[in-house]
Scaffold this active site. Structure first.
Site, PDB file in Angstrom:
ATOM      1  N   GLY A  33       0.838  -1.164   0.112  1.00 43.81           N
ATOM      2  CA  GLY A  33       0.080   0.016   0.008  1.00 43.81           C
ATOM      3  C   GLY A  33       0.830   1.328   0.096  1.00 43.81           C
ATOM      4  O   GLY A  33       1.831   0.989  -0.134  1.00 43.81           O
ATOM      5  N   GLU A 107      -1.218 -11.085   2.816  1.00 48.36           N
ATOM      6  CA  GLU A 107      -0.753 -10.153   3.947  1.00 48.36           C
ATOM      7  C   GLU A 107      -1.147 -10.877   5.290  1.00 48.36           C
ATOM      8  O   GLU A 107      -0.615 -10.935   6.158  1.00 48.36           O
ATOM      9  CB  GLU A 107      -1.749  -8.778   4.041  1.00 48.36           C
ATOM     10  CG  GLU A 107      -1.017  -7.959   3.066  1.00 48.36           C
ATOM     11  CD  GLU A 107      -2.025  -6.747   2.846  1.00 48.36           C
ATOM     12  OE1 GLU A 107      -1.411  -5.500   2.377  1.00 48.36           O
ATOM     13  OE2 GLU A 107      -3.146  -6.564   3.072  1.00 48.36           O
TER      14      GLU A 107
HETATM   15  C1  5RP Z   1      -3.556  -3.541   0.890  1.00 47.24           C
HETATM   16  C2  5RP Z   1      -4.060  -3.382   2.064  1.00 47.24           C
HETATM   17  C3  5RP Z   1      -3.054  -2.023   2.713  1.00 47.24           C
HETATM   18  O1  5RP Z   1      -2.608  -1.913   3.853  1.00 47.24           O
HETATM   19  C4  5RP Z   1      -4.522  -1.042   3.016  1.00 47.24           C
HETATM   20  O2  5RP Z   1      -5.331  -0.772   1.915  1.00 47.24           O
HETATM   21  C5  5RP Z   1      -3.883   0.471   3.175  1.00 47.24           C
HETATM   22  O3  5RP Z   1      -3.423   1.007   2.310  1.00 47.24           O
HETATM   23  P1  5RP Z   1      -2.922   2.416   2.127  1.00 47.24           P
HETATM   24  O4  5RP Z   1      -1.576   2.583   3.010  1.00 47.24           O
HETATM   25  O5  5RP Z   1      -2.538   2.809   0.817  1.00 47.24           O
HETATM   26  O6  5RP Z   1      -3.838   3.470   2.630  1.00 47.24           O
HETATM   27  O7  5RP Z   1      -4.446  -3.827   3.227  1.00 47.24           O
HETATM   28  O8  5RP Z   1      -4.166  -4.945   0.730  1.00 47.24           O
END
Ligand code: 5RP
Length: 231
Positions: A33, A107
């Site tokens: 992310g 994850e």
């Molecule tokens: C990806 C995730 C990310 O941790 C979540 O979407 C947060 O993303 P960002 O740091 O861009 O806000 O779960 O699958």
């Protein structure tokens, strides 16, 4: 006033301090992310004596490799001393919704392998009740409509196909809208039973141990009490 991206960067930089207690040559688990992208960039410039990283997505792998950080497969390590990742929502018990970047399955695997899960996010992600952010569920493509109907029946929410997105595992994503999740651990377990659903984005059975929450006033460090004993 800091920008949302500035807050993400602040949380990511704060995570470097969490690496200081690791033995030299340790392997670090790396999430996915925009917040984690800042962490990868900071890690590369930090001079931290890590042996490499296990990555949760092709996107993070590419970024790590571009910085010359060695990529290690999960098969090569017994456990990860630390896993650093963002979240779409996190509540006061360190339960999370993740998967906005469609990387939830890998994850969740890395979170399970990690002794310590450090969540990095900006204050907008902190909630009292999870569910305003649509709950992602990775599904086997041929089961998509069937799983969507089951999700609607079980949750009362509206499961919508995230069109055009194919996960790193070749699967599809359904996002369940309209939830207010009172019992995250229970719901996570129920959704784990759905045939054709690979992973749901509730990280409650294995939530975060540490939260680095970036606010206008600075980065707050919150540690879940008795992290080791209650999971
Ligand atoms: C990806 C995730 C990310 O941790 C979540 O979407 C947060 O993303 P960002 O740091 O861009 O806000 O779960 O699958």
């Amino acid at each position: 006033m800091m920008t949302p991206d500035g807050l993400k960067k602040a949380a990511a930089l704060a995570a470097l301090a969490e690496l200081e207690t690791l033995a030299p040559g340790s392997i670090v688990g790396v999430g996915t992310g925009s917040t984690v992208n800042h962490f990868i960039d900071a890690l590369a410039g930090s001079g931290a004596h890590i042996g490499g990283a296990v990555s949760s997505s092709e996107a993070s792998s590419q970024r790590l490799a571009a910085h010359g950080i060695p990529l290690v497969s999960l098969d090569e390590v017994d456990a990860l001393p630390i896993y650093v990742d963002g979240a779409d929502e996190i509540d006061h018990d360190f339960n999370m919704i993740k998967g906005g970047g469609a990387a939830l399955t890998r994850e969740k695997i890395l979170a399970a392998a990690a002794r310590r899960f450090v969540c990095i996010c900006d204050a907008s992600k902190r909630v009292t009740v999870l569910g305003r952010f649509p709950l992602p569920v990775e599904v086997i493509p041929m089961a998509r409509a069937q799983v969507a109907r089951t999700l609607a029946r079980l949750t009362g929410g509206d499961a919508r196909w995230r069109k055009g997105v194919v996960t790193d595992n070749g699967n599809h994503i359904l996002d369940v809208h309209g939830l207010a999740i009172a019992e995250p651990r229970t719901l996570e377990s129920e959704l784990n039973q759905i045939a054709g659903a690979v992973t749901n984005g509730l990280f409650a059975r294995r939530g975060a141990d540490v939260l680095l929450l970036a606010t206008e006033a600075g980065v707050q460090r919150h540690e879940r009490q008795s992290a080791a004993s209650s999971r």
